[in-house]
Design a protein around this motif. Sequence first.
Motif, PDB file in Angstrom:
ATOM      1  N   PHE A 195     -51.444   4.221  51.574  1.00  0.00           N
ATOM      2  CA  PHE A 195     -52.608   4.728  52.317  1.00  0.00           C
ATOM      3  C   PHE A 195     -52.246   6.004  53.071  1.00  0.00           C
ATOM      4  CE2 PHE A 195     -55.597   4.665  55.963  1.00  0.00           C
ATOM      5  CZ  PHE A 195     -56.792   4.676  55.256  1.00  0.00           C
ATOM      6  N   ALA A 196     -51.044   6.029  53.679  1.00  0.00           N
ATOM      7  CA  ALA A 196     -50.587   7.216  54.419  1.00  0.00           C
ATOM      8  C   ALA A 196     -50.481   8.423  53.498  1.00  0.00           C
ATOM      9  CB  ALA A 196     -49.240   6.919  55.080  1.00  0.00           C
TER      10      ALA A 196
ATOM     11  N   ALA B  58     -51.240   4.548  59.501  1.00  0.00           N
ATOM     12  CA  ALA B  58     -51.640   3.801  58.304  1.00  0.00           C
ATOM     13  C   ALA B  58     -51.387   2.309  58.498  1.00  0.00           C
ATOM     14  CB  ALA B  58     -50.874   4.307  57.091  1.00  0.00           C
TER      15      ALA B  58
END
Length: 200
Positions: free
Chosen positions: A127-128, A138
């Motif tokens: 996600f980051a 994240a």
Amino acid sequence: MQLTHYQEITIIPDPEIAPYFIWSKLFTQFHIALAEMKNKHGIESIGVSFPDYHYDEKGKSSKLGLKLRVFAQSQKDLETLDLDKWLERLTDYVHVKRINEVGDKAKGHVVIRRYRRKNVLKQAEAFAEHKGIMLEAALIHCAKHKQDNKPYPYINLRSLSNNQPYALSIIQEMADNETQGSFNSYGINNAADKVTVPHW
């Protein structure tokens, strides 16, 4: 070549021993037996199903039941596997039926595969990277959102290489079509495969 023969293993109910303890012992031996079948005989067409499998989509209940069906492309393959030999130490806990033909018993087909719980750190890292944000942010985001960790029935096992415990979570789903192919050393599908076994 179709899966034409099968053998059924039933866990004998015992008020003093939980079925999941027996599943662990049974599947450890079965896993070793399938690895030997592949290494010694090159056979990867042994598949399993759980006739009493139950999973409630709402996550309220799940169970493997007390039966394991082992399918093969021939009687000879099951004779080579020799379940009686591999499970001889468990004769007080399991009953192994003789080899039978599938014949016209099947009412459909099922796909059996492993469910892997999602690792929060790996999710946060992905996600980051996707959002171009710091890992800490994240992690906070991923922690806030409900993880997709479903309570599928599972078997507790230990790694044969490092003795670490792990859970083999089982997904068993009805299939639209019969699909043939190979199975892994648990007798189930590899991640991307959808090989079926008969179901009744």
